[in-house]
Scaffold this motif. Structure first.
Motif, PDB file in Angstrom:
ATOM      1  N   CYS A   1       0.819  -1.225   0.000  1.00 21.14           N
ATOM      2  CA  CYS A   1       0.000   0.000   0.000  1.00 21.14           C
ATOM      3  C   CYS A   1       0.845   1.264   0.000  1.00 21.14           C
ATOM      4  O   CYS A   1       0.491   2.250  -0.645  1.00 21.14           O
ATOM      5  CB  CYS A   1      -0.927   0.016   1.213  1.00 21.14           C
ATOM      6  SG  CYS A   1      -2.172  -1.251   1.175  1.00 21.14           S
ATOM      7  N   HIS A   2       1.955   1.237   0.707  1.00 15.83           N
ATOM      8  CA  HIS A   2       2.792   2.440   0.779  1.00 15.83           C
ATOM      9  C   HIS A   2       3.549   2.698  -0.526  1.00 15.83           C
ATOM     10  O   HIS A   2       4.179   3.751  -0.668  1.00 15.83           O
ATOM     11  CB  HIS A   2       3.751   2.386   1.983  1.00 15.83           C
ATOM     12  CG  HIS A   2       4.664   1.208   1.972  1.00 15.83           C
ATOM     13  ND1 HIS A   2       4.357   0.042   2.633  1.00 15.83           N
ATOM     14  CD2 HIS A   2       5.867   1.019   1.383  1.00 15.83           C
ATOM     15  CE1 HIS A   2       5.350  -0.823   2.441  1.00 15.83           C
ATOM     16  NE2 HIS A   2       6.269  -0.255   1.694  1.00 15.83           N
ATOM     17  N   ASP A   3       3.473   1.768  -1.478  1.00 13.71           N
ATOM     18  CA  ASP A   3       4.138   1.951  -2.771  1.00 13.71           C
ATOM     19  C   ASP A   3       3.181   2.415  -3.873  1.00 13.71           C
ATOM     20  O   ASP A   3       3.620   2.690  -4.993  1.00 13.71           O
ATOM     21  CB  ASP A   3       4.803   0.641  -3.214  1.00 13.71           C
ATOM     22  CG  ASP A   3       5.984   0.280  -2.340  1.00 13.71           C
ATOM     23  OD1 ASP A   3       6.654   1.204  -1.829  1.00 13.71           O
ATOM     24  OD2 ASP A   3       6.237  -0.930  -2.155  1.00 13.71           O
ATOM     25  N   ILE A   4       1.899   2.489  -3.565  1.00 15.46           N
ATOM     26  CA  ILE A   4       0.912   2.899  -4.577  1.00 15.46           C
ATOM     27  C   ILE A   4       0.537   4.353  -4.312  1.00 15.46           C
ATOM     28  O   ILE A   4      -0.203   4.664  -3.388  1.00 15.46           O
ATOM     29  CB  ILE A   4      -0.332   1.984  -4.553  1.00 15.46           C
ATOM     30  CG1 ILE A   4       0.077   0.538  -4.854  1.00 15.46           C
ATOM     31  CG2 ILE A   4      -1.374   2.482  -5.556  1.00 15.46           C
ATOM     32  CD1 ILE A   4      -1.056  -0.465  -4.753  1.00 15.46           C
ATOM     33  N   ARG A   5       1.070   5.243  -5.126  1.00 20.37           N
ATOM     34  CA  ARG A   5       0.814   6.683  -4.997  1.00 20.37           C
ATOM     35  C   ARG A   5      -0.505   7.031  -5.691  1.00 20.37           C
ATOM     36  O   ARG A   5      -0.772   6.577  -6.804  1.00 20.37           O
ATOM     37  CB  ARG A   5       1.935   7.498  -5.620  1.00 20.37           C
ATOM     38  CG  ARG A   5       3.253   7.264  -4.931  1.00 20.37           C
ATOM     39  CD  ARG A   5       4.013   8.564  -4.726  1.00 20.37           C
ATOM     40  NE  ARG A   5       5.000   8.386  -3.671  1.00 20.37           N
ATOM     41  CZ  ARG A   5       4.767   8.625  -2.387  1.00 20.37           C
ATOM     42  NH1 ARG A   5       3.629   9.077  -1.994  1.00 20.37           N
ATOM     43  NH2 ARG A   5       5.705   8.430  -1.486  1.00 20.37           N
ATOM     44  N   LEU A   6      -1.312   7.831  -5.020  1.00 21.06           N
ATOM     45  CA  LEU A   6      -2.613   8.207  -5.577  1.00 21.06           C
ATOM     46  C   LEU A   6      -2.462   8.961  -6.894  1.00 21.06           C
ATOM     47  O   LEU A   6      -3.250   8.770  -7.820  1.00 21.06           O
ATOM     48  CB  LEU A   6      -3.401   9.028  -4.565  1.00 21.06           C
ATOM     49  CG  LEU A   6      -3.675   8.349  -3.221  1.00 21.06           C
ATOM     50  CD1 LEU A   6      -4.559   9.224  -2.349  1.00 21.06           C
ATOM     51  CD2 LEU A   6      -4.283   6.973  -3.411  1.00 21.06           C
ATOM     52  N   GLY A   7      -1.446   9.808  -6.992  1.00 23.60           N
ATOM     53  CA  GLY A   7      -1.200  10.529  -8.240  1.00 23.60           C
ATOM     54  C   GLY A   7      -0.935   9.584  -9.399  1.00 23.60           C
ATOM     55  O   GLY A   7      -1.388   9.820 -10.521  1.00 23.60           O
ATOM     56  N   ASP A   8      -0.203   8.503  -9.145  1.00 23.13           N
ATOM     57  CA  ASP A   8       0.066   7.517 -10.198  1.00 23.13           C
ATOM     58  C   ASP A   8      -1.213   6.841 -10.665  1.00 23.13           C
ATOM     59  O   ASP A   8      -1.416   6.617 -11.858  1.00 23.13           O
ATOM     60  CB  ASP A   8       1.052   6.450  -9.710  1.00 23.13           C
ATOM     61  CG  ASP A   8       2.450   6.989  -9.510  1.00 23.13           C
ATOM     62  OD1 ASP A   8       2.796   8.019 -10.137  1.00 23.13           O
ATOM     63  OD2 ASP A   8       3.202   6.389  -8.722  1.00 23.13           O
ATOM     64  N   VAL A   9      -2.075   6.502  -9.714  1.00 19.51           N
ATOM     65  CA  VAL A   9      -3.341   5.858 -10.073  1.00 19.51           C
ATOM     66  C   VAL A   9      -4.159   6.793 -10.959  1.00 19.51           C
ATOM     67  O   VAL A   9      -4.656   6.391 -12.021  1.00 19.51           O
ATOM     68  CB  VAL A   9      -4.158   5.451  -8.818  1.00 19.51           C
ATOM     69  CG1 VAL A   9      -5.509   4.876  -9.217  1.00 19.51           C
ATOM     70  CG2 VAL A   9      -3.374   4.460  -7.963  1.00 19.51           C
ATOM     71  N   VAL A  10      -4.274   8.043 -10.558  1.00 16.45           N
ATOM     72  CA  VAL A  10      -5.063   9.008 -11.333  1.00 16.45           C
ATOM     73  C   VAL A  10      -4.460   9.208 -12.710  1.00 16.45           C
ATOM     74  O   VAL A  10      -5.169   9.165 -13.726  1.00 16.45           O
ATOM     75  CB  VAL A  10      -5.197  10.346 -10.575  1.00 16.45           C
ATOM     76  CG1 VAL A  10      -5.787  11.434 -11.464  1.00 16.45           C
ATOM     77  CG2 VAL A  10      -6.045  10.153  -9.324  1.00 16.45           C
ATOM     78  N   ARG A  11      -3.155   9.408 -12.802  1.00 16.40           N
ATOM     79  CA  ARG A  11      -2.510   9.614 -14.108  1.00 16.40           C
ATOM     80  C   ARG A  11      -2.741   8.440 -15.050  1.00 16.40           C
ATOM     81  O   ARG A  11      -2.976   8.623 -16.236  1.00 16.40           O
ATOM     82  CB  ARG A  11      -1.006   9.806 -13.939  1.00 16.40           C
ATOM     83  CG  ARG A  11      -0.583  11.164 -13.506  1.00 16.40           C
ATOM     84  CD  ARG A  11       0.950  11.257 -13.446  1.00 16.40           C
ATOM     85  NE  ARG A  11       1.346  12.437 -12.729  1.00 16.40           N
ATOM     86  CZ  ARG A  11       1.508  12.498 -11.402  1.00 16.40           C
ATOM     87  NH1 ARG A  11       1.328  11.432 -10.660  1.00 16.40           N
ATOM     88  NH2 ARG A  11       1.864  13.629 -10.837  1.00 16.40           N
TER      89      ARG A  11
END
Length: 143
Positions: free
Chosen positions: A71-81
């Motif tokens: 979980c700490h490796d999944i950045r919300l910005g990356d998901v959105v992009r």
């Protein structure tokens, strides 16, 4: 700026998976039931999340879904992009705008979008599950 439902649902799916026991595989039906969303819609989003390497999908008997990273490796910005197909806020070409050659609006809006994404980059999926017991309780209450 508004995210598409696809991205919003992808984030919900990732939150759901982040709350599950690491040894347990989840399935599409339980996720669609939990959020009262169309199973077919969830299938498409799960497929894309798998292609983007956010989740691991295992087919067949005993198969299911789970996060592919901590979980700490999944950045919300990356998901959105990765989930959003178009992050442009304005389209100055349709209809064509006569002031495009000197207008600063598009540049300013792009700076605002970049600041929005940079802010999301400060948070990970781990930040969204700070109260796991309460989240699980709310998710199970829906069923």
């Amino acid at each position: 700026m508004q995210l598409t439902q696809k991205t919003e649902f992808a984030l919900r799916i990732l939150i759901y998976l982040s709350l599950q026991d690491k040894q347990k595989l989840s399935n599409i039906t339980e996720i669609s039931d939990c959020f009262s969303l169309s199973r077919n819609h969830i299938v498409k989003i799960v497929h894309e999340l798998g292609k983007l390497d956010f989740i691991k999908t295992t087919r067949g008997k005993g198969g299911g879904l789970q996060l592919n990273h901590h979980c700490h490796d999944i950045r919300l910005g990356d998901v959105v992009r990765k989930m959003e197909s178009n992050l442009d806020i304005v389209d100055c070409e349709k209809p064509a705008c006569p002031i495009v050659p000197i207008c600063r609006l598009k540049g300013i809006l792009h700076q605002a979008r970049d600041a929005f994404l940079a802010q999301l980059d400060l948070f990970t999926l781990e930040d969204l599950k700070q109260q796991p017991e309460q989240l699980l309780q709310l998710l199970h209450h829906v069923n």
